[in-house]
Design an enzyme around this catalytic site. Structure first.
Site, PDB file in Angstrom:
ATOM      1  N   GLY A   1      51.240  41.413  43.456  1.00 15.26           N
ATOM      2  CA  GLY A   1      50.650  41.625  44.765  1.00 15.26           C
ATOM      3  C   GLY A   1      49.231  41.094  44.818  1.00 15.26           C
TER       4      GLY A   1
ATOM      5  N   TYR B   1      40.477  34.633  39.785  1.00 16.06           N
ATOM      6  CA  TYR B   1      40.213  33.628  38.760  1.00 16.06           C
ATOM      7  C   TYR B   1      40.334  34.252  37.381  1.00 16.06           C
ATOM      8  CZ  TYR B   1      37.573  30.597  35.614  1.00 16.06           C
ATOM      9  OH  TYR B   1      37.202  29.817  34.553  1.00 16.06           O
ATOM     10  N   HIS B   2      40.937  33.499  36.465  1.00 15.38           N
ATOM     11  CA  HIS B   2      40.972  33.886  35.057  1.00 15.38           C
ATOM     12  C   HIS B   2      40.372  32.759  34.229  1.00 15.38           C
ATOM     13  CE1 HIS B   2      43.434  37.226  36.183  1.00 15.38           C
ATOM     14  NE2 HIS B   2      44.498  36.499  36.448  1.00 15.38           N
TER      15      HIS B   2
ATOM     16  N   LEU C   1      42.817  44.050  39.395  1.00 16.64           N
ATOM     17  CA  LEU C   1      44.117  44.606  39.032  1.00 16.64           C
ATOM     18  C   LEU C   1      45.212  44.063  39.930  1.00 16.64           C
ATOM     19  CD1 LEU C   1      42.542  47.963  38.582  1.00 16.64           C
ATOM     20  CD2 LEU C   1      44.524  47.543  37.189  1.00 16.64           C
ATOM     21  N   GLY C   2      46.378  43.906  39.350  1.00 20.29           N
ATOM     22  CA  GLY C   2      47.566  43.548  40.117  1.00 20.29           C
ATOM     23  C   GLY C   2      48.799  43.832  39.281  1.00 20.29           C
TER      24      GLY C   2
ATOM     25  N   CYS D   1      40.087  38.252  45.317  1.00 16.79           N
ATOM     26  CA  CYS D   1      41.056  39.283  45.729  1.00 16.79           C
ATOM     27  C   CYS D   1      41.124  39.430  47.249  1.00 16.79           C
ATOM     28  CB  CYS D   1      40.756  40.617  45.069  1.00 16.79           C
ATOM     29  SG  CYS D   1      40.745  40.523  43.256  1.00 16.79           S
TER      30      CYS D   1
END
Length: 204
Positions: free
Chosen positions: A67, A72-73, A134-135, A164
């Site tokens: 969701g 970004y990671h 979080l997801g 987000c």
């Protein structure tokens, strides 16, 4: 629970591995906790809006099945993927989200960083800036995806998105907040905090 430190990984193969693990597991499969970092990547939730990518750059965008909107990671960010049978543990998805948030808050407090969660926007925050996102996705009663905690990373790529889905959301990391820490240590501390609650069946 099996703990796996996967090091630095590309996002898409890791996503596929999570999906495969979740689809193939049964009621006896041991839960796993994956700890890793990703090479630079933007990930877009399945209902994500393209408008939240403000400026196209050289960082790839990967569509995913969690969701939420875009985030970004990159290296210097701790990724925690709990592959957990929520049904077997009699936990709801909201419980797992709260548990991940509170685990991050407890860890940050150990480094003299005052952090908090928000009811209106999942994640962990410090001084109105976001330090953890979080997801989750649940299939057949088991969850995957998870939490990203900014340790010591290049925050500039966040400027090219609405993190987000929130325009103007400021991002921060532990280094910016004065905590000079080692990723290996943070991984150990997060596992300790996380397991101290979940293995006892405690609400975080």
């Amino acid at each position: 629970m099996k703990i796996q430190d996967l090091g630095l990984r590309d996002y898409l193969p890791t996503l596929q591995a999570m999906q495969q693990f979740t689809l193939q597991r049964d009621e006896l499969t041991e839960d796993e906790l994956w700890l890793l970092e990703h090479y630079p990547v933007y990930t877009q939730g399945f209902n994500g809006q393209d408008a939240h990518l403000l400026n196209k750059n050289t960082i790839p965008v990967v569509q995913t099945d969690r969701g939420g909107q875009i985030t970004y990671h990159g290296p210097g960010q701790l990724i925690v993927y709990p592959l957990i049978d929520l049904r077997r543990r009699n936990m709801g998805v909201r419980h797992m989200i709260t548990h991940l948030e509170n685990s991050a808050i407890t860890l940050l407090a150990q480094h003299d960083i005052d952090a908090y969660s928000r009811k209106d926007a999942p994640g962990v925050y410090c001084n109105d800036a976001k330090i953890a996102s979080l997801g989750l996705r649940v299939k057949r009663g088991a969850c995957y995806h998870g939490l990203s905690l900014n340790i010591d990373m290049d925050l500039q790529p966040f400027a090219d998105i609405n993190p987000c889905g929130y325009p103007g959301m400021q991002m921060t990391d532990m280094n910016t907040l004065g905590a000079k820490v080692d990723m290996a240590l943070i991984k150990q501390q997060f596992v300790s905090v996380f397991l101290s609650h979940i293995e006892q069946g405690n609400t975080p």
